[in-house]
Scaffold this motif. Structure first.
Motif, PDB file in Angstrom:
ATOM      1  N   VAL A 123     -73.309  72.290  55.448  1.00 19.57           N
ATOM      2  CA  VAL A 123     -74.556  73.759  55.388  1.00 19.57           C
ATOM      3  C   VAL A 123     -75.745  73.099  55.316  1.00 19.57           C
ATOM      4  O   VAL A 123     -75.910  72.161  54.195  1.00 19.57           O
ATOM      5  N   ALA A 124     -76.892  73.377  55.917  1.00 19.80           N
ATOM      6  CA  ALA A 124     -78.182  73.003  55.817  1.00 19.80           C
ATOM      7  C   ALA A 124     -78.859  74.211  54.740  1.00 19.80           C
ATOM      8  O   ALA A 124     -78.695  75.258  55.325  1.00 19.80           O
ATOM      9  N   LEU A 125     -79.526  73.797  54.076  1.00 17.47           N
ATOM     10  CA  LEU A 125     -80.369  74.625  53.147  1.00 17.47           C
ATOM     11  C   LEU A 125     -81.966  74.376  53.414  1.00 17.47           C
ATOM     12  O   LEU A 125     -82.370  73.309  53.225  1.00 17.47           O
ATOM     13  N   LEU A 126     -82.400  75.638  53.427  1.00 14.31           N
ATOM     14  CA  LEU A 126     -83.926  75.462  53.660  1.00 14.31           C
ATOM     15  C   LEU A 126     -84.585  76.585  52.761  1.00 14.31           C
ATOM     16  O   LEU A 126     -84.110  77.752  52.943  1.00 14.31           O
ATOM     17  N   SER A 127     -85.658  76.018  52.300  1.00 15.82           N
ATOM     18  CA  SER A 127     -86.410  77.122  51.288  1.00 15.82           C
ATOM     19  C   SER A 127     -87.676  77.199  51.757  1.00 15.82           C
ATOM     20  O   SER A 127     -88.458  76.174  52.360  1.00 15.82           O
ATOM     21  N   THR A 128     -88.203  78.520  52.237  1.00 12.85           N
ATOM     22  CA  THR A 128     -89.322  78.871  52.662  1.00 12.85           C
ATOM     23  C   THR A 128     -90.105  79.541  51.766  1.00 12.85           C
ATOM     24  O   THR A 128     -90.113  80.192  50.840  1.00 12.85           O
ATOM     25  N   GLY A 129     -91.756  79.031  51.985  1.00  9.86           N
ATOM     26  CA  GLY A 129     -92.552  79.531  51.123  1.00  9.86           C
ATOM     27  C   GLY A 129     -93.934  78.532  50.589  1.00  9.86           C
ATOM     28  O   GLY A 129     -93.234  77.565  50.155  1.00  9.86           O
ATOM     29  N   ASN A 130     -94.943  79.113  50.843  1.00  9.75           N
ATOM     30  CA  ASN A 130     -96.132  77.954  50.399  1.00  9.75           C
ATOM     31  C   ASN A 130     -95.904  77.841  48.957  1.00  9.75           C
ATOM     32  O   ASN A 130     -96.471  76.753  48.733  1.00  9.75           O
ATOM     33  N   GLU A 131     -95.475  78.655  48.205  1.00  2.00           N
ATOM     34  CA  GLU A 131     -95.618  78.640  46.820  1.00  2.00           C
ATOM     35  C   GLU A 131     -94.672  77.773  46.147  1.00  2.00           C
ATOM     36  O   GLU A 131     -94.849  77.460  45.048  1.00  2.00           O
ATOM     37  N   LEU A 132     -93.731  77.391  47.014  1.00  2.95           N
ATOM     38  CA  LEU A 132     -92.747  76.593  46.346  1.00  2.95           C
ATOM     39  C   LEU A 132     -92.878  75.085  46.240  1.00  2.95           C
ATOM     40  O   LEU A 132     -93.445  74.105  47.162  1.00  2.95           O
ATOM     41  N   VAL A 133     -92.289  74.589  44.887  1.00  3.63           N
ATOM     42  CA  VAL A 133     -92.363  73.249  44.587  1.00  3.63           C
ATOM     43  C   VAL A 133     -91.066  72.588  44.025  1.00  3.63           C
ATOM     44  O   VAL A 133     -90.545  73.269  43.533  1.00  3.63           O
ATOM     45  N   GLU A 134     -91.021  71.277  44.548  1.00  3.14           N
ATOM     46  CA  GLU A 134     -89.795  70.830  44.053  1.00  3.14           C
ATOM     47  C   GLU A 134     -89.768  70.496  42.766  1.00  3.14           C
ATOM     48  O   GLU A 134     -90.570  69.940  42.345  1.00  3.14           O
ATOM     49  N   PRO A 135     -88.518  70.858  41.931  1.00  2.00           N
ATOM     50  CA  PRO A 135     -88.581  70.479  40.324  1.00  2.00           C
ATOM     51  C   PRO A 135     -88.828  68.930  40.227  1.00  2.00           C
ATOM     52  O   PRO A 135     -88.387  68.016  41.120  1.00  2.00           O
ATOM     53  N   GLY A 136     -89.618  68.700  39.421  1.00  2.00           N
ATOM     54  CA  GLY A 136     -89.840  67.158  38.993  1.00  2.00           C
ATOM     55  C   GLY A 136     -91.568  66.984  39.509  1.00  2.00           C
ATOM     56  O   GLY A 136     -92.018  66.167  38.584  1.00  2.00           O
ATOM     57  N   ALA A 137     -92.129  67.717  40.398  1.00  6.37           N
ATOM     58  CA  ALA A 137     -93.294  67.585  40.626  1.00  6.37           C
ATOM     59  C   ALA A 137     -94.148  68.530  39.838  1.00  6.37           C
ATOM     60  O   ALA A 137     -93.718  69.439  39.246  1.00  6.37           O
ATOM     61  N   ALA A 138     -95.613  68.370  39.791  1.00  5.19           N
ATOM     62  CA  ALA A 138     -96.266  69.170  38.938  1.00  5.19           C
ATOM     63  C   ALA A 138     -96.801  70.304  39.782  1.00  5.19           C
ATOM     64  O   ALA A 138     -96.940  70.387  40.819  1.00  5.19           O
ATOM     65  N   LEU A 139     -96.944  71.499  38.848  1.00  5.51           N
ATOM     66  CA  LEU A 139     -97.186  72.771  39.667  1.00  5.51           C
ATOM     67  C   LEU A 139     -98.720  73.111  39.552  1.00  5.51           C
ATOM     68  O   LEU A 139     -99.322  72.793  38.666  1.00  5.51           O
ATOM     69  N   ARG A 140     -99.100  73.616  40.454  1.00  6.58           N
ATOM     70  CA  ARG A 140    -100.617  73.826  40.389  1.00  6.58           C
ATOM     71  C   ARG A 140    -100.663  75.585  40.388  1.00  6.58           C
ATOM     72  O   ARG A 140     -99.629  76.017  40.494  1.00  6.58           O
ATOM     73  N   PRO A 141    -101.822  76.035  40.177  1.00  7.07           N
ATOM     74  CA  PRO A 141    -101.885  77.457  40.015  1.00  7.07           C
ATOM     75  C   PRO A 141    -101.214  78.109  41.284  1.00  7.07           C
ATOM     76  O   PRO A 141    -101.678  77.787  42.342  1.00  7.07           O
ATOM     77  N   GLY A 142    -100.633  79.288  40.949  1.00  8.79           N
ATOM     78  CA  GLY A 142     -99.908  80.068  42.206  1.00  8.79           C
ATOM     79  C   GLY A 142     -98.694  79.451  42.846  1.00  8.79           C
ATOM     80  O   GLY A 142     -98.108  80.116  43.437  1.00  8.79           O
ATOM     81  N   GLN A 143     -98.251  78.404  41.963  1.00 14.75           N
ATOM     82  CA  GLN A 143     -96.915  77.743  42.664  1.00 14.75           C
ATOM     83  C   GLN A 143     -95.862  77.883  41.631  1.00 14.75           C
ATOM     84  O   GLN A 143     -95.928  78.234  40.463  1.00 14.75           O
ATOM     85  N   ILE A 144     -94.810  77.971  42.237  1.00 18.27           N
ATOM     86  CA  ILE A 144     -93.206  78.172  41.350  1.00 18.27           C
ATOM     87  C   ILE A 144     -92.387  77.010  41.843  1.00 18.27           C
ATOM     88  O   ILE A 144     -92.393  76.534  42.902  1.00 18.27           O
ATOM     89  N   TYR A 145     -91.647  76.691  41.029  1.00 17.31           N
ATOM     90  CA  TYR A 145     -90.442  75.673  41.327  1.00 17.31           C
ATOM     91  C   TYR A 145     -89.496  76.453  42.229  1.00 17.31           C
ATOM     92  O   TYR A 145     -88.988  77.577  41.976  1.00 17.31           O
ATOM     93  N   ASP A 146     -88.945  75.788  43.123  1.00 20.85           N
ATOM     94  CA  ASP A 146     -87.643  76.391  43.992  1.00 20.85           C
ATOM     95  C   ASP A 146     -86.487  76.380  43.327  1.00 20.85           C
ATOM     96  O   ASP A 146     -86.074  75.409  42.753  1.00 20.85           O
ATOM     97  N   SER A 147     -86.001  77.705  43.065  1.00 17.95           N
ATOM     98  CA  SER A 147     -84.663  77.622  42.220  1.00 17.95           C
ATOM     99  C   SER A 147     -83.466  78.039  43.212  1.00 17.95           C
ATOM    100  O   SER A 147     -82.229  77.275  43.045  1.00 17.95           O
ATOM    101  N   ASN A 148     -83.808  78.358  44.416  1.00 24.23           N
ATOM    102  CA  ASN A 148     -82.710  79.027  45.351  1.00 24.23           C
ATOM    103  C   ASN A 148     -81.914  77.729  45.772  1.00 24.23           C
ATOM    104  O   ASN A 148     -80.557  77.944  46.213  1.00 24.23           O
ATOM    105  N   LEU A 149     -82.594  76.739  46.132  1.00 23.77           N
ATOM    106  CA  LEU A 149     -81.878  75.527  46.637  1.00 23.77           C
ATOM    107  C   LEU A 149     -81.176  75.107  45.883  1.00 23.77           C
ATOM    108  O   LEU A 149     -79.735  74.650  46.344  1.00 23.77           O
ATOM    109  N   TYR A 150     -81.098  74.890  44.714  1.00 21.88           N
ATOM    110  CA  TYR A 150     -80.443  74.392  43.651  1.00 21.88           C
ATOM    111  C   TYR A 150     -79.227  75.366  43.305  1.00 21.88           C
ATOM    112  O   TYR A 150     -78.066  74.840  43.363  1.00 21.88           O
ATOM    113  N   MET A 151     -79.743  76.586  43.481  1.00 22.99           N
ATOM    114  CA  MET A 151     -78.362  77.606  43.142  1.00 22.99           C
ATOM    115  C   MET A 151     -77.538  77.656  44.225  1.00 22.99           C
ATOM    116  O   MET A 151     -76.245  77.451  44.042  1.00 22.99           O
ATOM    117  N   LEU A 152     -78.026  77.453  45.653  1.00 25.46           N
ATOM    118  CA  LEU A 152     -77.104  77.771  46.732  1.00 25.46           C
ATOM    119  C   LEU A 152     -76.584  76.326  46.792  1.00 25.46           C
ATOM    120  O   LEU A 152     -75.540  76.386  47.249  1.00 25.46           O
TER     121      LEU A 152
END
Ligand code: AMP
Ligand code: MG
Length: 429
Positions: free
Chosen positions: A196-225
């Motif tokens: 299964v290929a997992l794809l997260s879409t959204g300009n706001e998404l950042v991979e956990p481990g990287a720094a967040l800039r204003p407006g961004q959130i960490y991707d949780s769906n990929l890890y959950m799925l």
């Protein structure tokens, strides 16, 4: 559901607002009807086959147990040598431990025998040692009456030779592995794992481990799925974080479809101008888009990119979680080759009635799935409680929960009323 109706909507290129509203059951059935199960097989060592799906029926080549044997530590005898009542005495003519084979039992004698040892020819009954007394001269005194055949496990009583012990399409649990081993199967043919290929879409998404800039959130769906898919025994890979851009969405989906048996994307299937997944799928394949009468999780997309099926889930993490439980899991299970209703996994989740320890005003036009937990009250009753914040963005609710409570369309819930509880054991494995 009438498939042609949905196809008409789908190929019309309808958008979210005009998409048909379907029930949970309609969508589940529609998806299941479109499954093309994996055909590839491989042979694996039985001890590594946990969670795999059996690709061929398995037969026993022998009786299990292989012969009449003792279920107890005690004395084996011929029941005709026993007294109807009172005590009787027999000479102990042999000793048979598990793994040993005794001699034919001399008439009028008993054999000392241990659990699992085969009964010697001529014996038909075992008396538990607790009901026996050994005399200084080595004879055994037994208290009658005894029941013929007592404490004997009969040859073939578990499995008869040539019986089918495991059916093709069974998801193998620990007990099935033990059963396979009991008839000597060291290797098992299984379907290859679904990829299964997992794809997260959204300009706001950042991979956990990287720094967040204003407006961004960490991707949780990929890890959950990824976790949900692993729980079902799938292989998965990340097809990347895709910005809200038509070209990049298009390219990422095409790439994902080439390498996978199924593509799952989250986000971008809603009404917003930044939702490019629907358009991309229509360009490169075929799309069915529905508003499912379910909360959380309203928008759901299904389609094909070439021959690869595609499922588009809502971006809100709890919506993605619930739609996975309700729709993706049965689709995945069938795609893995699991046959519904056959030992080990069921594609239609089961629920049980529980008393509500909460009130709920209900979602009126949608069937609602509340994140819930069981609690034992002081008087020993089991009630179900819900997480106080049921927002589809509050993933804490799913982490807190042990299952989902279903509130059917148009219903409310009062304290003490009976509701249906779906434990996660029915939804996640
Ligand atoms: P969308 O379906 O793209 O409109 O997203 C709905 C909401 O879910 C927005 O608040 C997104 O930021 C959020 N969201 C989308 N994808 C993810 C993700 N992979 N992880 C966490 N939140 C997400
Ligand atoms: Mg988005």
């Amino acid at each position: 559901m009438n498939g042609s109706v949905t196809m008409r909507y789908a190929s019309d290129g309808c958008d979210h607002e005009s998409a048909p509203i379907l029930s949970v059951e309609q969508v589940r059935r529609y998806l299941i009807e479109r499954v093309l199960p994996v055909a590839g097989k491989e042979v694996v060592a039985t001890e590594t086959a946990l969670g795999r799906v059996l690709a061929e029926d398995q037969r026993a080549l022998m009786n299990i147990p292989g012969a009449d044997n003792s279920a107890m530590d005690g004395y084996a005898l011929a029941s005709r040598d026993s007294e109807r009542a009172g005590e009787f005495r027999l000479v102990v003519s042999q000793r048979i431990a598990a793994g040993q084979v005794g001699q034919p039992l001399a008439p009028g004698t008993a054999a000392r025998i241990f659990t699992g040892a085969w009964l010697p020819p001529g014996a038909d009954t075992v008396v538990m040692q607790e009901y026996c007394r050994i005399e200084p001269d080595g004879t055994v005194v037994i208290h009658g009456p005894i029941t013929r055949g007592a404490n004997v496990r009969r040859a073939g009583e578990d499995i008869a030779a040539d019986a089918c012990i495991l059916r093709r399409g069974t998801r193998l649990r620990a007990q099935e592995l033990g059963l396979a081993a009991s008839v000597g199967l060291a290797r098992l043919p299984v379907f290859r794992r679904l990829r299964v290929a997992l794809l997260s879409t959204g300009n706001e998404l950042v991979e956990p481990g990287a720094a967040l800039r204003p407006g961004q959130i960490y991707d949780s769906n990929l890890y959950m799925l990824a976790g949900l898919l692993q729980g079902l025994g799938c292989e998965w890979f990340s097809a990347g974080w895709v910005p809200d851009d038509p070209t990049q969405t298009h390219e990422a989906l095409e790439r994902a479809a080439e390498a996978a048996d199924l593509v799952i994307a989250t986000g971008g299937v809603s009404v917003g101008e930044e939702d490019h997944v629907k358009a991309a799928i229509r360009e490169i394949g075929h799309l069915d888009l529905w508003r499912v009468a379910v909360k959380p999780g309203k928008p759901l997309a299904f389609g094909r990119i070439g021959a690869t099926p595609f499922l588009g889930l809502p971006g809100n993490p709890v919506s993605a979680f619930v739609t996975f439980c309700l729709f993706v899991r049965p689709f995945v299970q069938r795609s893995q080759g699991i046959v519904c209703g056959q030992g080990g996994a069921d594609t239609v989740p089961r629920s049980f009635p529980v008393e509500a320890g909460f009130e709920w005003s209900g979602a009126k036009k949608r069937c609602e799935y509340l994140r819930a937990r069981l609690r034992l009250t002081e008087n020993g009753a089991t009630i179900v409680e819900i997480y106080p914040n049921q927002s589809s963005a509050v993933l804490t609710s799913a982490a807190w929960a042990e299952g989902l409570v279903e509130v059917p369309e148009g219903h409310t819930v009062a304290h003490g009323q009976t509701v249906q509880f779906f434990p996660f054991s029915e939804l996640l494995s």
